[in-house]
Design a protein around this motif. Structure first.
Motif, PDB file in Angstrom:
ATOM      1  N   GLY A 242       0.852  -1.181   0.000  1.00 31.55           N
ATOM      2  CA  GLY A 242       0.000   0.000   0.000  1.00 31.55           C
ATOM      3  C   GLY A 242       0.896   1.242   0.000  1.00 31.55           C
ATOM      4  O   GLY A 242       1.956   1.263  -0.627  1.00 31.55           O
ATOM      5  N   GLY A 243       0.483   2.300   0.763  1.00 27.51           N
ATOM      6  CA  GLY A 243       1.318   3.491   0.828  1.00 27.51           C
ATOM      7  C   GLY A 243       2.586   3.263   1.618  1.00 27.51           C
ATOM      8  O   GLY A 243       2.723   2.339   2.401  1.00 27.51           O
ATOM      9  N   GLY A 244       3.554   4.171   1.420  1.00 25.98           N
ATOM     10  CA  GLY A 244       4.807   4.078   2.160  1.00 25.98           C
ATOM     11  C   GLY A 244       5.959   4.650   1.368  1.00 25.98           C
ATOM     12  O   GLY A 244       5.829   5.039   0.203  1.00 25.98           O
ATOM     13  N   ASP A 245       7.131   4.665   2.006  1.00 27.84           N
ATOM     14  CA  ASP A 245       8.346   5.193   1.389  1.00 27.84           C
ATOM     15  C   ASP A 245       9.503   4.453   2.026  1.00 27.84           C
ATOM     16  O   ASP A 245       9.796   4.639   3.216  1.00 27.84           O
ATOM     17  CB  ASP A 245       8.453   6.699   1.633  1.00 27.84           C
ATOM     18  CG  ASP A 245       9.559   7.347   0.797  1.00 27.84           C
ATOM     19  OD1 ASP A 245      10.432   6.622   0.308  1.00 27.84           O
ATOM     20  OD2 ASP A 245       9.531   8.584   0.644  1.00 27.84           O
ATOM     21  N   ILE A 246      10.206   3.619   1.258  1.00 27.61           N
ATOM     22  CA  ILE A 246      11.251   2.776   1.837  1.00 27.61           C
ATOM     23  C   ILE A 246      12.530   2.848   1.009  1.00 27.61           C
ATOM     24  O   ILE A 246      12.520   3.216  -0.172  1.00 27.61           O
ATOM     25  CB  ILE A 246      10.798   1.313   1.950  1.00 27.61           C
ATOM     26  CG1 ILE A 246      10.388   0.773   0.553  1.00 27.61           C
ATOM     27  CG2 ILE A 246       9.666   1.168   2.960  1.00 27.61           C
ATOM     28  CD1 ILE A 246      10.042  -0.709   0.532  1.00 27.61           C
ATOM     29  N   HIS A 247      13.656   2.492   1.679  1.00 29.25           N
ATOM     30  CA  HIS A 247      14.967   2.384   1.044  1.00 29.25           C
ATOM     31  C   HIS A 247      15.527   1.003   1.387  1.00 29.25           C
ATOM     32  O   HIS A 247      15.220   0.429   2.436  1.00 29.25           O
ATOM     33  CB  HIS A 247      15.926   3.457   1.569  1.00 29.25           C
ATOM     34  CG  HIS A 247      15.491   4.857   1.203  1.00 29.25           C
ATOM     35  ND1 HIS A 247      15.965   5.513   0.091  1.00 29.25           N
ATOM     36  CD2 HIS A 247      14.626   5.700   1.810  1.00 29.25           C
ATOM     37  CE1 HIS A 247      15.419   6.708   0.029  1.00 29.25           C
ATOM     38  NE2 HIS A 247      14.591   6.844   1.078  1.00 29.25           N
ATOM     39  N   CYS A 248      16.436   0.537   0.524  1.00 28.60           N
ATOM     40  CA  CYS A 248      17.071  -0.763   0.778  1.00 28.60           C
ATOM     41  C   CYS A 248      18.506  -0.734   0.259  1.00 28.60           C
ATOM     42  O   CYS A 248      18.839   0.075  -0.616  1.00 28.60           O
ATOM     43  CB  CYS A 248      16.288  -1.901   0.127  1.00 28.60           C
ATOM     44  SG  CYS A 248      16.095  -1.701  -1.662  1.00 28.60           S
ATOM     45  N   SER A 249      19.383  -1.639   0.808  1.00 25.99           N
ATOM     46  CA  SER A 249      20.780  -1.677   0.369  1.00 25.99           C
ATOM     47  C   SER A 249      21.370  -3.058   0.631  1.00 25.99           C
ATOM     48  O   SER A 249      20.921  -3.793   1.526  1.00 25.99           O
ATOM     49  CB  SER A 249      21.606  -0.614   1.089  1.00 25.99           C
ATOM     50  OG  SER A 249      21.760  -0.945   2.456  1.00 25.99           O
ATOM     51  N   VAL A 250      22.411  -3.357  -0.176  1.00 23.22           N
ATOM     52  CA  VAL A 250      23.190  -4.569   0.026  1.00 23.22           C
ATOM     53  C   VAL A 250      24.663  -4.191  -0.100  1.00 23.22           C
ATOM     54  O   VAL A 250      25.034  -3.427  -0.992  1.00 23.22           O
ATOM     55  CB  VAL A 250      22.816  -5.692  -0.982  1.00 23.22           C
ATOM     56  CG1 VAL A 250      23.004  -5.240  -2.413  1.00 23.22           C
ATOM     57  CG2 VAL A 250      23.638  -6.964  -0.715  1.00 23.22           C
ATOM     58  N   THR A 251      25.504  -4.707   0.826  1.00 21.53           N
ATOM     59  CA  THR A 251      26.923  -4.352   0.850  1.00 21.53           C
ATOM     60  C   THR A 251      27.740  -5.646   0.879  1.00 21.53           C
ATOM     61  O   THR A 251      27.542  -6.504   1.761  1.00 21.53           O
ATOM     62  CB  THR A 251      27.266  -3.507   2.092  1.00 21.53           C
ATOM     63  OG1 THR A 251      26.458  -2.331   2.085  1.00 21.53           O
ATOM     64  CG2 THR A 251      28.732  -3.107   2.086  1.00 21.53           C
ATOM     65  N   VAL A 252      28.698  -5.727  -0.094  1.00 16.52           N
ATOM     66  CA  VAL A 252      29.570  -6.893  -0.183  1.00 16.52           C
ATOM     67  C   VAL A 252      30.990  -6.391  -0.388  1.00 16.52           C
ATOM     68  O   VAL A 252      31.266  -5.664  -1.348  1.00 16.52           O
ATOM     69  CB  VAL A 252      29.174  -7.830  -1.348  1.00 16.52           C
ATOM     70  CG1 VAL A 252      30.145  -9.034  -1.405  1.00 16.52           C
ATOM     71  CG2 VAL A 252      27.759  -8.291  -1.216  1.00 16.52           C
ATOM     72  N   ASP A 253      31.900  -6.779   0.524  1.00 21.25           N
ATOM     73  CA  ASP A 253      33.327  -6.478   0.370  1.00 21.25           C
ATOM     74  C   ASP A 253      33.585  -4.978   0.123  1.00 21.25           C
ATOM     75  O   ASP A 253      34.373  -4.618  -0.744  1.00 21.25           O
ATOM     76  CB  ASP A 253      33.893  -7.354  -0.751  1.00 21.25           C
ATOM     77  CG  ASP A 253      35.431  -7.422  -0.710  1.00 21.25           C
ATOM     78  OD1 ASP A 253      35.998  -7.072   0.367  1.00 21.25           O
ATOM     79  OD2 ASP A 253      36.036  -7.770  -1.730  1.00 21.25           O
ATOM     80  N   GLY A 254      32.857  -4.109   0.846  1.00 20.84           N
ATOM     81  CA  GLY A 254      33.049  -2.671   0.744  1.00 20.84           C
ATOM     82  C   GLY A 254      32.292  -2.003  -0.385  1.00 20.84           C
ATOM     83  O   GLY A 254      32.346  -0.774  -0.546  1.00 20.84           O
TER      84      GLY A 254
END
Length: 205
Positions: free
Chosen positions: A166-178
């Motif tokens: 539904g409604g919303g505001d999100i962020h996402c991330s993935v980090t590998v070896d810097g």
């Protein structure tokens, strides 16, 4: 006596001048002269007193006449003295110190041999989260979410996915070896996704 002889001189009448002399004017008696002289003297005295009195009155009027008064107004000087000294205000313009820009929040590098997955933001209706590698697919719950996995040398990629319900505001991330990849989603059923893939000659992109 001969006929040629002149007759003898006759004595003059009282008050009459002898023959051959001018008659002497008759003189007034002393009492008559006194009656004339006394009033004349009194009249002269009164005239003299009047003249003297008039002169004295003029002198008295002249002396009694007040001298002209000279008024010097010192208002302007008093005001000039009473006026306060002008106030001099020196305004120094301080140079504005530039505000230090807040450092952009960056995702911390993952520890060596570790992979870090993150999802954060607002999802009032909920969000479905999955994360892992090409060989592992795991479910995540709640915001913010942070998960860590051990790095596998044979993994082809690592990714994280979060779908709004539904409604919303999100962020996402993935980090590998810097190395870090990020994603963003807003509203409806949009999906936030971030993925790092292993290169043929090593490294992640």
């Amino acid at each position: 006596m001969s006929d040629n002889q002149s007759p003898p001189a006759q004595p003059p009448y009282p008050g009459q001048a002898p023959f051959g002399q001018l008659p002497t004017p008759p003189q007034a008696p002393k009492w008559a002269r006194k009656r004339i002289a006394i009033p004349a003297a009194i009249l002269i005295l009164f005239i003299g007193v009047g003249i003297g009195s008039s002169g004295n009155d003029q002198k008295t009027a002249a002396s009694a006449k007040p001298a002209p008064r000279v008024t010097v107004t010192a208002t302007a000087a008093a005001k000039a003295q009473a006026a306060p000294a002008p106030t001099v205000t020196v305004t120094k313009t301080a140079k504005a110190t530039p505000a230090k820009a807040k450092p952009k929040k960056t995702e911390p590098a993952a520890p060596k041999d570790k992979v870090v997955f993150k999802v954060w933001g607002s999802a009032p209706a909920g969000v479905d989260i999955t994360y892992g590698s090409d060989t592992d697919n795991l479910d995540g719950h709640g915001l913010p979410m942070t998960k860590t996995l051990s790095l596998k040398d044979d993994a082809m990629y690592y990714n994280v996915s979060a779908q709004l319900q539904g409604g919303g505001d999100i962020h996402c991330s993935v980090t590998v070896d810097g190395k870090t990849k990020t994603g963003h989603a807003r509203g409806g059923y949009n999906i936030c996704s971030a993925q790092l893939s292993g290169g043929l000659f090593g490294g992640w992109n």
